[in-house]
Design a protein around this motif. Structure first.
Motif, PDB file in Angstrom:
ATOM      1  N   HIS A   1       0.840  -1.193   0.000  1.00 60.96           N
ATOM      2  CA  HIS A   1       0.000   0.000   0.000  1.00 60.96           C
ATOM      3  C   HIS A   1       0.880   1.251   0.000  1.00 60.96           C
ATOM      4  N   GLY A   2       0.927   1.936  -1.131  1.00 60.67           N
ATOM      5  CA  GLY A   2       1.729   3.155  -1.215  1.00 60.67           C
ATOM      6  C   GLY A   2       3.195   2.908  -1.504  1.00 60.67           C
ATOM      7  N   MET A   3       3.524   1.743  -2.042  1.00 57.20           N
ATOM      8  CA  MET A   3       4.912   1.453  -2.379  1.00 57.20           C
ATOM      9  C   MET A   3       5.334   2.261  -3.603  1.00 57.20           C
ATOM     10  N   THR A   4       6.543   2.825  -3.532  1.00 53.22           N
ATOM     11  CA  THR A   4       7.128   3.528  -4.665  1.00 53.22           C
ATOM     12  C   THR A   4       8.603   3.163  -4.721  1.00 53.22           C
ATOM     13  N   GLN A   5       9.270   3.550  -5.780  1.00 51.96           N
ATOM     14  CA  GLN A   5      10.665   3.128  -5.961  1.00 51.96           C
ATOM     15  C   GLN A   5      11.675   4.201  -5.590  1.00 51.96           C
ATOM     16  N   SER A   6      11.215   5.356  -5.153  1.00 50.96           N
ATOM     17  CA  SER A   6      12.127   6.424  -4.729  1.00 50.96           C
ATOM     18  C   SER A   6      11.623   7.007  -3.413  1.00 50.96           C
ATOM     19  N   TRP A   7      12.499   7.029  -2.407  1.00 53.95           N
ATOM     20  CA  TRP A   7      12.124   7.461  -1.063  1.00 53.95           C
ATOM     21  C   TRP A   7      13.116   8.500  -0.562  1.00 53.95           C
ATOM     22  N   LEU A   8      12.621   9.417   0.241  1.00 51.13           N
ATOM     23  CA  LEU A   8      13.478  10.404   0.894  1.00 51.13           C
ATOM     24  C   LEU A   8      13.174  10.389   2.388  1.00 51.13           C
ATOM     25  N   PHE A   9      14.186  10.035   3.196  1.00 48.44           N
ATOM     26  CA  PHE A   9      14.065  10.012   4.651  1.00 48.44           C
ATOM     27  C   PHE A   9      14.731  11.269   5.206  1.00 48.44           C
ATOM     28  N   THR A  10      13.960  12.078   5.911  1.00 51.50           N
ATOM     29  CA  THR A  10      14.520  13.290   6.509  1.00 51.50           C
ATOM     30  C   THR A  10      14.263  13.284   8.015  1.00 51.50           C
ATOM     31  N   GLY A  11      15.032  14.103   8.698  1.00 50.68           N
ATOM     32  CA  GLY A  11      14.887  14.202  10.145  1.00 50.68           C
ATOM     33  C   GLY A  11      16.136  14.793  10.750  1.00 50.68           C
ATOM     34  N   PRO A  12      16.055  15.312  11.955  1.00 46.17           N
ATOM     35  CA  PRO A  12      17.217  15.929  12.600  1.00 46.17           C
ATOM     36  C   PRO A  12      18.308  14.896  12.873  1.00 46.17           C
ATOM     37  N   PRO A  13      19.544  15.343  13.075  1.00 48.25           N
ATOM     38  CA  PRO A  13      20.632  14.412  13.374  1.00 48.25           C
ATOM     39  C   PRO A  13      20.295  13.510  14.559  1.00 48.25           C
ATOM     40  N   GLY A  14      20.573  12.222  14.392  1.00 47.89           N
ATOM     41  CA  GLY A  14      20.334  11.276  15.468  1.00 47.89           C
ATOM     42  C   GLY A  14      18.939  10.720  15.528  1.00 47.89           C
ATOM     43  N   SER A  15      18.044  11.179  14.642  1.00 48.00           N
ATOM     44  CA  SER A  15      16.662  10.691  14.680  1.00 48.00           C
ATOM     45  C   SER A  15      16.532   9.289  14.096  1.00 48.00           C
ATOM     46  N   GLY A  16      17.533   8.843  13.324  1.00 46.71           N
ATOM     47  CA  GLY A  16      17.507   7.482  12.808  1.00 46.71           C
ATOM     48  C   GLY A  16      17.132   7.371  11.341  1.00 46.71           C
ATOM     49  N   ARG A  17      17.510   8.381  10.531  1.00 49.84           N
ATOM     50  CA  ARG A  17      17.169   8.346   9.105  1.00 49.84           C
ATOM     51  C   ARG A  17      17.690   7.095   8.423  1.00 49.84           C
ATOM     52  N   SER A  18      18.995   6.846   8.550  1.00 47.88           N
ATOM     53  CA  SER A  18      19.568   5.688   7.861  1.00 47.88           C
ATOM     54  C   SER A  18      19.090   4.384   8.486  1.00 47.88           C
ATOM     55  N   ASN A  19      18.856   4.371   9.800  1.00 42.08           N
ATOM     56  CA  ASN A  19      18.313   3.165  10.434  1.00 42.08           C
ATOM     57  C   ASN A  19      16.934   2.826   9.875  1.00 42.08           C
ATOM     58  N   ALA A  20      16.119   3.858   9.636  1.00 40.10           N
ATOM     59  CA  ALA A  20      14.797   3.634   9.056  1.00 40.10           C
ATOM     60  C   ALA A  20      14.914   3.058   7.656  1.00 40.10           C
ATOM     61  N   ALA A  21      15.842   3.600   6.864  1.00 39.36           N
ATOM     62  CA  ALA A  21      16.020   3.102   5.500  1.00 39.36           C
ATOM     63  C   ALA A  21      16.510   1.654   5.504  1.00 39.36           C
ATOM     64  N   ILE A  22      17.436   1.328   6.402  1.00 43.73           N
ATOM     65  CA  ILE A  22      17.967  -0.036   6.462  1.00 43.73           C
ATOM     66  C   ILE A  22      16.891  -1.013   6.917  1.00 43.73           C
ATOM     67  N   ALA A  23      16.121  -0.626   7.933  1.00 44.28           N
ATOM     68  CA  ALA A  23      15.038  -1.498   8.397  1.00 44.28           C
ATOM     69  C   ALA A  23      14.000  -1.705   7.298  1.00 44.28           C
ATOM     70  N   PHE A  24      13.697  -0.663   6.553  1.00 47.66           N
ATOM     71  CA  PHE A  24      12.758  -0.755   5.438  1.00 47.66           C
ATOM     72  C   PHE A  24      13.301  -1.687   4.358  1.00 47.66           C
ATOM     73  N   ALA A  25      14.605  -1.553   4.063  1.00 49.66           N
ATOM     74  CA  ALA A  25      15.223  -2.436   3.071  1.00 49.66           C
ATOM     75  C   ALA A  25      15.134  -3.896   3.505  1.00 49.66           C
ATOM     76  N   ALA A  26      15.376  -4.149   4.789  1.00 47.15           N
ATOM     77  CA  ALA A  26      15.279  -5.521   5.294  1.00 47.15           C
ATOM     78  C   ALA A  26      13.860  -6.054   5.145  1.00 47.15           C
ATOM     79  N   ALA A  27      12.879  -5.202   5.465  1.00 54.85           N
ATOM     80  CA  ALA A  27      11.487  -5.636   5.355  1.00 54.85           C
ATOM     81  C   ALA A  27      11.104  -5.916   3.908  1.00 54.85           C
ATOM     82  N   LEU A  28      11.632  -5.117   2.973  1.00 54.16           N
ATOM     83  CA  LEU A  28      11.323  -5.341   1.559  1.00 54.16           C
ATOM     84  C   LEU A  28      11.947  -6.646   1.037  1.00 54.16           C
ATOM     85  N   GLN A  29      13.085  -7.027   1.580  1.00 51.91           N
ATOM     86  CA  GLN A  29      13.745  -8.248   1.128  1.00 51.91           C
ATOM     87  C   GLN A  29      13.218  -9.481   1.846  1.00 51.91           C
ATOM     88  N   CYS A  30      12.556  -9.282   2.971  1.00 53.87           N
ATOM     89  CA  CYS A  30      12.102 -10.405   3.803  1.00 53.87           C
ATOM     90  C   CYS A  30      10.830 -11.029   3.232  1.00 53.87           C
TER      91      CYS A  30
END
Length: 379
Positions: free
Chosen positions: A22-51
């Motif tokens: 639902h709402g899947m697209t092929q280009s994503w932009l994760f923003t947020g203040p330093p330390g909020s976990g931008r790259s962690n969110a992207a990595i977790a999302f990548a894991a979920a997409l491959q799982c």
């Protein structure tokens, strides 16, 4: 797997819906203040997409993505001041290939705000027209840090700064930190998860922060300003060197091994240029790391002046620097909220000089400290 995203329930829900189709697209932009976990969110999302199960956190796909070893997930982070066009062109070529597995080819660019103009142009077409099974995930502090033509083609996921209670609870659950120390680290980090972990784990990190937040009440004149600027330059260099020294030594040892310097006891002709290139990269990384550590120190300074404004105006919020309340009260009593607001502006001006205009740290910090200790400083 989603547990590392502290205080980001709305983001987790949105990503989980995308994984479910639902709402899947092929280009994503994760923003947020330093330390909020931008790259962690992207990595977790990548894991979920491959799982196969949408992000169980336990299967081979999840574990390899989270460990950084999945064949179809490429994480790009830079230790340089910028990401150049050659780096991005190589990424675009790799992203055009079919994935080795059955699902997605995923490219995560951790520092999308550091792309040069040419690199942005090279990335634009790939984001605009991705290969059928390719997903791009870009991470940046704000949407304005990304080229408008790129961000308009991405689905935006905005992470928020987690609350002090959320960060403290995370430290207690994940690291077993005592409640009092967890509360201090959560407040002092101002919602920066990585910083909170460091403050909870390392006494040297806590010591360096105590030194930085002591500066506002020590600034009584020009001599104090110059002394504090020198100290801040030194203490941040100490912290950045502690992070980079071990990595530099390991990279040098790997280079020596690769060229047979250790075994043969001599340096082949190709070794010299390779060593010079390595030293160039390490110097660039050290420069960036030092500026990043200075930036954290400046935000610690800002927190003291904000606390003084809160006390002076009777704001109901808890103090970030509760442990030095007496110093904050002295600062509030000897100045005005208007002056402390100007001081915060001067600190942000120093940040801009350092991060945007590459002014030498000592010069930028001396100018800032002199301004902070100027008319209206405590006598």
């Amino acid at each position: 797997m989603w547990d590392t995203l502290v205080g980001q329930r709305h983001v987790i829900d949105g990503l989980a819906e995308a994984v479910a189709g639902h709402g899947m697209t092929q280009s994503w932009l994760f923003t947020g203040p330093p330390g909020s976990g931008r790259s962690n969110a992207a990595i977790a999302f990548a894991a979920a997409l491959q799982c196969p199960d949408g992000g169980c956190g336990e299967c081979h796909e999840c574990r390899t993505v989270l460990a950084g070893s999945h064949a179809d997930v490429r994480l790009v982070r830079t230790d340089k001041l910028s990401l150049g066009v050659d780096d991005i062109r190589e990424l675009v070529r790799a992203a055009a290939l079919a994935p080795a597995g059955e699902r997605w080819q995923i490219v995560i660019v951790e520092d999308a705000d550091r792309l040069t103009e040419q690199a942005n142009n090279a990335l634009l077409k790939a984001v605009e027209e991705p290969s059928p099974r390719t997903v791009w995930m870009l991470c940046a502090p704000t949407v304005t840090d990304v080229l408008p033509t790129i961000r308009s083609r991405c689905r935006l996921m905005t992470l928020a700064t987690p609350s002090t209670a959320e960060v403290a609870g995370f430290l207690e659950r994940s690291l077993g930190v005592a409640p009092e120390l967890a509360s201090y680290a959560a407040r002092a980090s101002q919602g920066h998860i990585g910083r909170a972990k460091a403050l909870a784990r390392d006494e040297d990190t806590r010591r360096r922060r105590r030194q930085v937040v002591s500066y506002p009440v020590r600034l009584r004149g020009l001599a104090d300003a110059l002394r504090c600027a020198e100290e801040l330059t030194a203490v941040t260099k100490e912290e950045s060197d502690a992070v980079t020294a071990e990595l530099d030594a390991r990279e040098k040892a790997d280079l020596d091994t690769a060229y047979g310097v250790v075994e043969r006891g001599r340096r082949p002709r190709e070794y010299g240029p390779a060593l010079r290139e390595l030293e160039k990269q390490q110097k660039s990384r050290a420069t960036r790391r030092h500026r990043d550590v200075i930036d954290r120190g400046l935000m610690d300074l800002v927190s003291v002046y904000r606390d003084a404004i809160a006390l002076a105006t009777g704001a109901p919020a808890d103090l970030v620097n509760e442990e030095i309340r007496a110093d904050v009260e002295r600062l509030a009593a000897s100045s005005t909220p208007e002056l402390n607001l100007r001081r915060i502006d001067w600190i942000f001006a120093a940040r801009e000089q350092l991060l945007e205009f590459n002014v030498p740290p000592q010069m930028a910090l001396e100018s800032m400290m002199v301004a902070l200790a100027g008319p209206g400083a405590q006598r």
